[in-house]
Enzyme design. Structure first.
Site, PDB file in Angstrom:
ATOM      1  NE  ARG A  89      -3.621   2.597   1.132  1.00  0.00           N
ATOM      2  CZ  ARG A  89      -4.586   2.624   1.960  1.00  0.00           C
ATOM      3  NH1 ARG A  89      -5.048   1.423   2.423  1.00  0.00           N
ATOM      4  NH2 ARG A  89      -5.178   3.646   2.137  1.00  0.00           N
ATOM      5  NE  ARG A  98      -8.061   3.207  -2.190  1.00  0.00           N
ATOM      6  CZ  ARG A  98      -8.143   3.933  -1.144  1.00  0.00           C
ATOM      7  NH1 ARG A  98      -8.553   3.116   0.124  1.00  0.00           N
ATOM      8  NH2 ARG A  98      -8.235   5.227  -0.845  1.00  0.00           N
ATOM      9  CG  ASP A 101      -9.000   0.889   1.987  1.00  0.00           C
ATOM     10  OD1 ASP A 101      -8.470   1.265   3.291  1.00  0.00           O
ATOM     11  OD2 ASP A 101     -10.193   1.654   1.767  1.00  0.00           O
TER      12      ASP A 101
HETATM   13  N1  ROI Z   1     -15.299   2.173  -4.291  1.00  0.00           N
HETATM   14  C1  ROI Z   1     -15.659   0.802  -4.293  1.00  0.00           C
HETATM   15  N2  ROI Z   1     -16.631   0.140  -5.113  1.00  0.00           N
HETATM   16  N3  ROI Z   1     -14.850   0.162  -3.539  1.00  0.00           N
HETATM   17  C2  ROI Z   1     -14.275   0.297  -2.654  1.00  0.00           C
HETATM   18  O1  ROI Z   1     -13.559  -0.379  -1.667  1.00  0.00           O
HETATM   19  C3  ROI Z   1     -13.770   1.842  -2.426  1.00  0.00           C
HETATM   20  N4  ROI Z   1     -12.886   2.320  -1.541  1.00  0.00           N
HETATM   21  C4  ROI Z   1     -12.653   3.714  -1.668  1.00  0.00           C
HETATM   22  C5  ROI Z   1     -13.325   4.540  -2.438  1.00  0.00           C
HETATM   23  C6  ROI Z   1     -12.349   5.387  -3.235  1.00  0.00           C
HETATM   24  C7  ROI Z   1     -14.239   5.469  -1.491  1.00  0.00           C
HETATM   25  N5  ROI Z   1     -14.268   3.878  -3.347  1.00  0.00           N
HETATM   26  C8  ROI Z   1     -14.526   2.393  -3.253  1.00  0.00           C
HETATM   27  O2  ROI Z   1     -11.923   4.106  -0.736  1.00  0.00           O
END
Ligand code: ROI
Length: 167
Positions: A89, A98, A101
């Site tokens: 990351r 990323r 997360d």
């Molecule tokens: N959108 C989706 N579909 N899945 C995610 O895990 C995700 N994570 C994020 C942001 C950029 C808000 N959008 C996302 O951090």
């Protein structure tokens, strides 16, 4: 007499949209299962979903893991960041693409709000990519301050969210 050891039920949201996202999630689930003083109870299917937030990024893979832990929220958060770092990351743009997360969604029924950590996760009740996999592992869950997961799901759009691999 020994003090009772407190085990808390906790839920972690996983997301990835870089560097083989499906593999990123599988590796992360293996790493969660190896955390100290923690047990992996269940995991959701793996879902694909369009990126929410800034446009122009690849689709995400998302999942949720249900854990039982003796770690405090702060220690668990630190452990999750260690897994993110181990999987490459890079911390840059806030809502950018990323490799991995790991969001601490809930830790028992704990309510807290600080710069480092807010519980429940402040966006979780609005995000289909969190609520749909979360309901798979905890269909009767109540999210402190927001209500039953089934009710929250009625209010979110699931357009584009689909299962790509079973647990
Ligand atoms: N959108 C989706 N579909 N899945 C995610 O895990 C995700 N994570 C994020 C942001 C950029 C808000 N959008 C996302 O951090």
């Amino acid at each position: 007499m020994n003090a009772a050891i407190v085990h808390e039920r906790t839920y972690v949201g996983l997301g990835s949209n870089l560097a083989n996202p499906l593999n990123q999630l599988r590796c992360a689930i293996d790493a969660l299962a190896k955390l100290p003083n923690t047990r992996l109870l269940s995991q959701s299917s793996l879902y694909s979903s369009p990126a929410e937030g800034p446009a122009g990024q690849p689709d995400y893979m998302n999942a949720v893991a249900e854990l039982e832990t003796c770690l405090s929220p702060a220690d668990l958060l630190e452990a999750l960041q260690g897994i993110e770092d181990a999987q490459g990351r890079r911390r840059g743009l806030r809502w950018g693409a990323r490799t991995l997360d790991l969001d601490l969604l809930l830790w028992g029924t704990q309510l807290q709000s600080s710069a480092k950590l807010s519980l429940p996760h402040p966006e979780m009740h609005r995000r289909a990519f969190v609520l749909v996999p979360l309901r798979e592992v905890a269909p009767a869950l109540e999210i402190p301050g927001h209500g039953l997961i089934t009710k929250l799901l009625d209010a979110v759009s699931r357009v584009g969210l689909r299962v790509v691999a079973l647990p």
